[in-house]
Design an enzyme around this catalytic site. Structure first.
Site, PDB file in Angstrom:
ATOM      1  N   MET A 234      35.061  37.326  46.677  1.00 15.84           N
ATOM      2  CA  MET A 234      35.623  37.319  45.329  1.00 15.84           C
ATOM      3  C   MET A 234      34.871  38.276  44.407  1.00 15.84           C
ATOM      4  O   MET A 234      33.695  38.558  44.621  1.00 15.84           O
ATOM      5  CB  MET A 234      35.565  35.906  44.740  1.00 15.84           C
ATOM      6  CG  MET A 234      36.444  34.902  45.441  1.00 15.84           C
ATOM      7  SD  MET A 234      36.332  33.251  44.686  1.00 15.84           S
ATOM      8  CE  MET A 234      34.684  32.759  45.149  1.00 15.84           C
ATOM      9  N   LEU A 303      36.093  21.863  35.963  1.00 14.64           N
ATOM     10  CA  LEU A 303      35.521  22.487  34.775  1.00 14.64           C
ATOM     11  C   LEU A 303      34.077  22.837  35.098  1.00 14.64           C
ATOM     12  O   LEU A 303      33.469  22.252  35.997  1.00 14.64           O
ATOM     13  CB  LEU A 303      35.580  21.542  33.574  1.00 14.64           C
ATOM     14  CG  LEU A 303      36.974  21.096  33.125  1.00 14.64           C
ATOM     15  CD1 LEU A 303      36.863  19.987  32.091  1.00 14.64           C
ATOM     16  CD2 LEU A 303      37.776  22.267  32.566  1.00 14.64           C
ATOM     17  N   ASP A 513      38.178  69.194  42.801  1.00 24.27           N
ATOM     18  CA  ASP A 513      37.925  70.622  42.590  1.00 24.27           C
ATOM     19  C   ASP A 513      36.771  71.129  43.456  1.00 24.27           C
ATOM     20  O   ASP A 513      36.846  72.214  44.046  1.00 24.27           O
ATOM     21  CB  ASP A 513      37.609  70.877  41.115  1.00 24.27           C
ATOM     22  CG  ASP A 513      37.274  72.341  40.852  1.00 24.27           C
ATOM     23  OD1 ASP A 513      38.138  73.199  41.093  1.00 24.27           O
ATOM     24  OD2 ASP A 513      36.130  72.606  40.425  1.00 24.27           O
TER      25      ASP A 513
END
Length: 551
Positions: A234, A303, A513
């Site tokens: 995660m 929670l 580039d």
């Protein structure tokens, strides 16, 4: 955004700020009125607006840890909160009793590493004395358990989760940036000898690092009564999360079934975050925590309280936290704390932060958020419609947004991008043998310079006084790609998303580039430039979830 927002708007700044002094407005009738409209049970302050009742509380006892796991934190560690800002044992117990009173049945102690806190045994003993609390568990890295486990068991610990991501000692040293594999294995053996149950082993699986040990972990359950839980890799701030390192639940399951075709599912507990499986005849079981590929938000009952006393209603909500510690130290009563908790829980989102699955895009650049899940008791809540873009005036002409009345805050944006380069260029970069010089260094400088000039490059961008620009490029010689991250900060009244995206874009163009002479156009491809996080704005924090980095 929905019917209850007007209730919160007036109290957000003065009542929910973690830095404000305690103010005691009479808001209870408003909250009760809001809950009545949603037909929720007024006695359950831990029930959110989607009907989820929260019975599981995770409390971080400390930010300190004696490991430096690569998926968890940067090699240099993190800046720790001062000791006097960490919750005291009395504050932990007060919060715990308040949540148990309102329906929490299970508390898990986490960190950092919770066993480094000296009063851990006393905390567990006191928690076990709380009437109505069914279970107290702990998540630990197991380094010190051989000497602490008997005391933890005597204190009444009910559940033991041990983090172990490899069964190979050398790999453990690399993964954790510390030594201690033997001590962790001894801790598991001791827990089994003491017949402790349940013993859960948490294993974060990362592709091309420890995914070759999936079968080894399954085999470990043959003669060991443990529950090995494979956790999908995660994203957390600072762990350089990259999607191609993530192995999904289905991929892991297929690997196991290639060897054990009879690998089968077992019954899961209600609200379980783990999908349970087993090989018939093995003593132990296997679980999968699928936070990324198959989230379990619909049944979330969890929670979190951080070590410095902030309430987090969702792990993925970034910095959306409310400081219960500050209110307690400013003299808040239990009733006032309950009102604050009530407000926070009611504002919990249906899914992970940043989810736009309920959005509908029409052909006229109109976005309507329907939020069907807020249709409680037939009350249809269509939140808001936007019929025009912010940089277009009422006549359809280009227009720079007036930000003079916006509040100045500390703002941050993080962007990323990828450029495919091919094997030849990849080797040249490794050897620092490109004719134009050090590719990654030059691109880094170009990215930083371009962020400073974004207002010159993008016509309607404001000129912002940037306080910090960080651009990092990393070569992956296996994938033959360069991964680019930019982090831009400012203190002002508008965000820095465009500055972060511009930095990534120009850095990628610079790589292109400098490498184009050594590769064909088919080998060079700039892709996946995206914003992955922003904080500090009026609209709230944003963290991109389920982001496919490679594609």
């Amino acid at each position: 955004m929905f019917i209850g927002k007007s209730i919160f708007r007036k109290i957000d700044k003065r009542y929910l700020s973690s830095k404000a002094s305690l103010i005691k407005p009479k808001i209870t009738p408003r909250i009760e009125n809001f809950r009545n409209k949603l037909k929720l049970d007024n006695t359950k302050i831990l029930t959110d607006s989607f009907g989820r009742h929260h019975t599981y509380l995770r409390i971080s006892l400390t930010e300190k840890c004696n490991l430096r796991c690569v998926y968890c934190m940067p090699a240099e560690g993190v800046k720790l909160t001062k000791n006097d800002e960490i919750l005291t044992i009395d504050e932990i117990l007060r919060i715990s009793k308040l949540f148990v009173k309102n329906g929490v049945k299970k508390i898990r102690l986490t960190g950092g590493e919770p066993t480094v806190r000296r009063d851990i045994i006393q905390i567990i003993k006191e928690l076990k004395n709380i009437k109505g609390l069914d279970s107290v568990g702990i998540t630990t890295n197991g380094l010190t358990l051989t000497r602490q486990l008997p005391s933890l068991i005597n204190a009444g610990i009910d559940g033991l989760n041990i983090s172990l991501d490899t069964l190979k000692k050398e790999r453990f040293d690399v993964l954790t940036r510390r030594q201690g594999w033997n001590r962790v294995m001894s801790s598991i053996d001791l827990a089994i000898q003491l017949k402790f149950s349940p013993i859960k082993i948490n294993c974060v699986v990362m592709k091309n690092f420890n995914d070759d040990e999936i079968i080894d972990f399954v085999d470990f359950t043959r003669n060991h009564p443990v529950d090995v839980r494979f956790i999908e890799y995660m994203p957390f701030f600072g762990n350089n999360w990259e999607k191609y390192k993530m192995l999904s639940f289905n991929e892991m399951k297929n690997i196991i079934r290639n060897k054990y075709p009879n690998f089968c599912s077992i019954k899961n507990d209600d609200n379980s975050t783990s999908k349970g499986y087993c090989v018939p005849g093995f003593e132990g079981t296997v679980g999968f925590i699928t936070s990324m590929s198959e989230h379990f938000c619909y049944s979330c009952n969890r929670l979190r309280i951080t070590a410095d006393g902030n309430l987090k209603v969702c792990l993925f909500e970034g910095k959306s936290e409310i400081s219960l510690k500050n209110y307690m130290r400013n003299g808040a009563s239990d009733e006032e704390l309950e009102e604050i908790i009530n407000i926070a829980v009611l504002k919990k989102k249906k899914k992970h932060a940043g989810d736009l699955s309920t959005s509908t895009f029409s052909s006229k650049n109109k976005i309507i958020f329907t939020h069907k899940s807020l249709n409680h008791g037939g009350l249809n809540m269509i939140s808001r419609s936007y019929s025009k873009l912010s940089h277009v005036d009422e006549n359809g002409k280009a227009n720079m947004v007036d930000v003079s009345k916006k509040e100045s805050t500390e703002r941050c944006a993080i962007a990323m991008g990828i450029i495919e380069i091919g094997s030849t260029v990849s080797q040249l970069i490794i050897d620092n043998n490109m004719k134009k010089g050090d590719v990654l260094l030059v691109a880094k400088i170009a990215g930083i310079n371009s962020a400073k000039k974004t207002f010159d490059l993008i016509p309607l961008c404001h000129q912002v006084a940037l306080t910090n620009i960080d651009v990092n490029l990393k070569l992956d010689p296996i994938k033959n790609i360069v991964i680019i991250y930019s982090k831009v900060k400012c203190f002002g009244n508008t965000g820095v998303e465009m500055e972060a995206l511009t930095a990534v874009s120009v850095a990628a163009l610079t790589v292109y580039d400098m490498c184009k002479a050594a590769a064909s156009p088919d080998q060079l491809k700039i892709k996946c430039i995206k914003l992955i996080e922003k904080t500090g704005g009026k609209s709230g924090d944003y963290i991109r979830q389920h982001s496919n980095v490679i594609n």
